[in-house]
Write a protein that holds these residues in place. Structure first.
Motif, PDB file in Angstrom:
ATOM      1  N   MET A   1       0.852  -1.168   0.000  1.00 15.24           N
ATOM      2  CA  MET A   1       0.000   0.000   0.000  1.00 15.24           C
ATOM      3  C   MET A   1       0.904   1.240   0.000  1.00 15.24           C
ATOM      4  O   MET A   1       1.836   1.345   0.781  1.00 15.24           O
ATOM      5  CB  MET A   1      -0.884   0.000   1.249  1.00 15.24           C
ATOM      6  CG  MET A   1      -1.768   1.207   1.315  1.00 15.24           C
ATOM      7  SD  MET A   1      -2.841   1.363   2.773  1.00 15.24           S
ATOM      8  CE  MET A   1      -3.571  -0.196   3.007  1.00 15.24           C
ATOM      9  N   THR A   2       0.564   2.151  -0.860  1.00 15.37           N
ATOM     10  CA  THR A   2       1.380   3.361  -0.951  1.00 15.37           C
ATOM     11  C   THR A   2       0.998   4.323   0.172  1.00 15.37           C
ATOM     12  O   THR A   2      -0.079   4.224   0.772  1.00 15.37           O
ATOM     13  CB  THR A   2       1.169   4.070  -2.305  1.00 15.37           C
ATOM     14  OG1 THR A   2      -0.179   4.548  -2.356  1.00 15.37           O
ATOM     15  CG2 THR A   2       1.456   3.134  -3.468  1.00 15.37           C
ATOM     16  N   GLN A   3       1.859   5.272   0.394  1.00 16.83           N
ATOM     17  CA  GLN A   3       1.616   6.261   1.435  1.00 16.83           C
ATOM     18  C   GLN A   3       0.381   7.110   1.093  1.00 16.83           C
ATOM     19  O   GLN A   3      -0.425   7.422   1.961  1.00 16.83           O
ATOM     20  CB  GLN A   3       2.837   7.154   1.616  1.00 16.83           C
ATOM     21  CG  GLN A   3       2.691   8.117   2.775  1.00 16.83           C
ATOM     22  CD  GLN A   3       3.943   8.941   3.000  1.00 16.83           C
ATOM     23  OE1 GLN A   3       4.885   8.915   2.222  1.00 16.83           O
ATOM     24  NE2 GLN A   3       3.932   9.684   4.091  1.00 16.83           N
ATOM     25  N   LEU A   5      -2.265   6.208  -0.632  1.00 22.22           N
ATOM     26  CA  LEU A   5      -3.458   5.405  -0.401  1.00 22.22           C
ATOM     27  C   LEU A   5      -3.766   5.306   1.097  1.00 22.22           C
ATOM     28  O   LEU A   5      -4.932   5.419   1.504  1.00 22.22           O
ATOM     29  CB  LEU A   5      -3.293   4.007  -1.002  1.00 22.22           C
ATOM     30  CG  LEU A   5      -4.486   3.064  -0.850  1.00 22.22           C
ATOM     31  CD1 LEU A   5      -5.729   3.660  -1.500  1.00 22.22           C
ATOM     32  CD2 LEU A   5      -4.161   1.708  -1.431  1.00 22.22           C
ATOM     33  N   ALA A   6      -2.752   5.141   1.925  1.00 23.89           N
ATOM     34  CA  ALA A   6      -2.947   5.066   3.379  1.00 23.89           C
ATOM     35  C   ALA A   6      -3.521   6.379   3.921  1.00 23.89           C
ATOM     36  O   ALA A   6      -4.438   6.369   4.754  1.00 23.89           O
ATOM     37  CB  ALA A   6      -1.625   4.738   4.066  1.00 23.89           C
ATOM     38  N   VAL A   7      -3.012   7.506   3.428  1.00 28.88           N
ATOM     39  CA  VAL A   7      -3.529   8.810   3.862  1.00 28.88           C
ATOM     40  C   VAL A   7      -4.977   8.970   3.413  1.00 28.88           C
ATOM     41  O   VAL A   7      -5.831   9.431   4.180  1.00 28.88           O
ATOM     42  CB  VAL A   7      -2.640   9.957   3.324  1.00 28.88           C
ATOM     43  CG1 VAL A   7      -3.302  11.301   3.520  1.00 28.88           C
ATOM     44  CG2 VAL A   7      -1.267   9.921   3.987  1.00 28.88           C
ATOM     45  N   LEU A   9      -7.184   6.611   2.893  1.00 27.62           N
ATOM     46  CA  LEU A   9      -8.022   5.742   3.723  1.00 27.62           C
ATOM     47  C   LEU A   9      -8.243   6.350   5.110  1.00 27.62           C
ATOM     48  O   LEU A   9      -9.360   6.303   5.645  1.00 27.62           O
ATOM     49  CB  LEU A   9      -7.395   4.360   3.853  1.00 27.62           C
ATOM     50  CG  LEU A   9      -7.513   3.464   2.617  1.00 27.62           C
ATOM     51  CD1 LEU A   9      -6.731   2.173   2.823  1.00 27.62           C
ATOM     52  CD2 LEU A   9      -8.973   3.156   2.325  1.00 27.62           C
ATOM     53  N   MET A  10      -7.223   6.946   5.693  1.00 25.59           N
ATOM     54  CA  MET A  10      -7.355   7.578   7.020  1.00 25.59           C
ATOM     55  C   MET A  10      -8.311   8.773   6.949  1.00 25.59           C
ATOM     56  O   MET A  10      -9.130   8.969   7.846  1.00 25.59           O
ATOM     57  CB  MET A  10      -5.989   8.005   7.557  1.00 25.59           C
ATOM     58  CG  MET A  10      -5.077   6.838   7.887  1.00 25.59           C
ATOM     59  SD  MET A  10      -5.813   5.686   9.058  1.00 25.59           S
ATOM     60  CE  MET A  10      -5.753   6.658  10.525  1.00 25.59           C
TER      61      MET A  10
END
Length: 169
Positions: A1-3, A5-7, A9-10
């Motif tokens: 998971m890329t950074q 994408l993680a941001v 999702l958060m």
């Protein structure tokens, strides 16, 4: 998971959480829309017996200390001045009109330890049970700042000759 994408999702999770909180409060305000606090002044000739600086904590249905009611003016915590008068109790919450509870509206006064989002030392809250205009009994919780919860309960109980003041554990 890329950074990225993680941001994303958060952020989506935070937005969903905020939306669910807003929806829950909206549902609560719709549920309690018919409930109203008695706004007004004490009758002329009422004499002051005692005055207390308090923290107004919450108003709940009687016997349900963990179910906050969204009554206009009573939905949120606030600093409050409580004045015990010969004819009832006046509550002045910051930024709200004065609430006046005539003595015949008061059902009970006692001490409590727990209510919604507040747990204090044993008997550190004053629980004031009173009737809305439609007869619904509610409990308002107050935390005196410069006096004991017992002193506030006793002062209110003193204007209600047939009332037993007690303690909730």
């Amino acid at each position: 998971m890329t950074q990225a994408l993680a941001v994303a999702l958060m952020i989506a999770l935070a937005v969903a959480l905020l939306a669910s909180l807003l929806l829950a409060w909206w549902v609560r305000t719709r549920r309690d829309a018919g409930l109203a606090a008695p706004v007004g002044e004490a009758p002329a000739g009422a004499t002051e017996i005692a005055s207390f600086e308090t923290l107004y904590v919450a108003t709940t249905r009687a016997g349900e200390p963990l179910e906050r009611l969204a009554i206009r003016g009573l939905g949120f915590r606030s600093r409050a001045d409580v004045t015990v008068l010969s004819t009832g109790v006046a509550i002045d919450l910051t930024g709200q009109p004065r609430l006046y509870l005539a003595a015949d509206r008061i059902a009970d006064v006692a001490q409590a330890t727990v209510t919604i989002d507040r747990v204090v030392e044993s008997d550190g809250l004053t629980r004031l049970s009173w009737r809305l205009d439609d007869g619904t009994v509610v409990d308002s919780y107050l935390r005196p700042q410069d006096a004991s919860a017992r002193a506030l309960a006793d002062a209110i109980g003193g204007i209600l000759p047939t009332l037993h003041t007690g303690s909730d554990a």
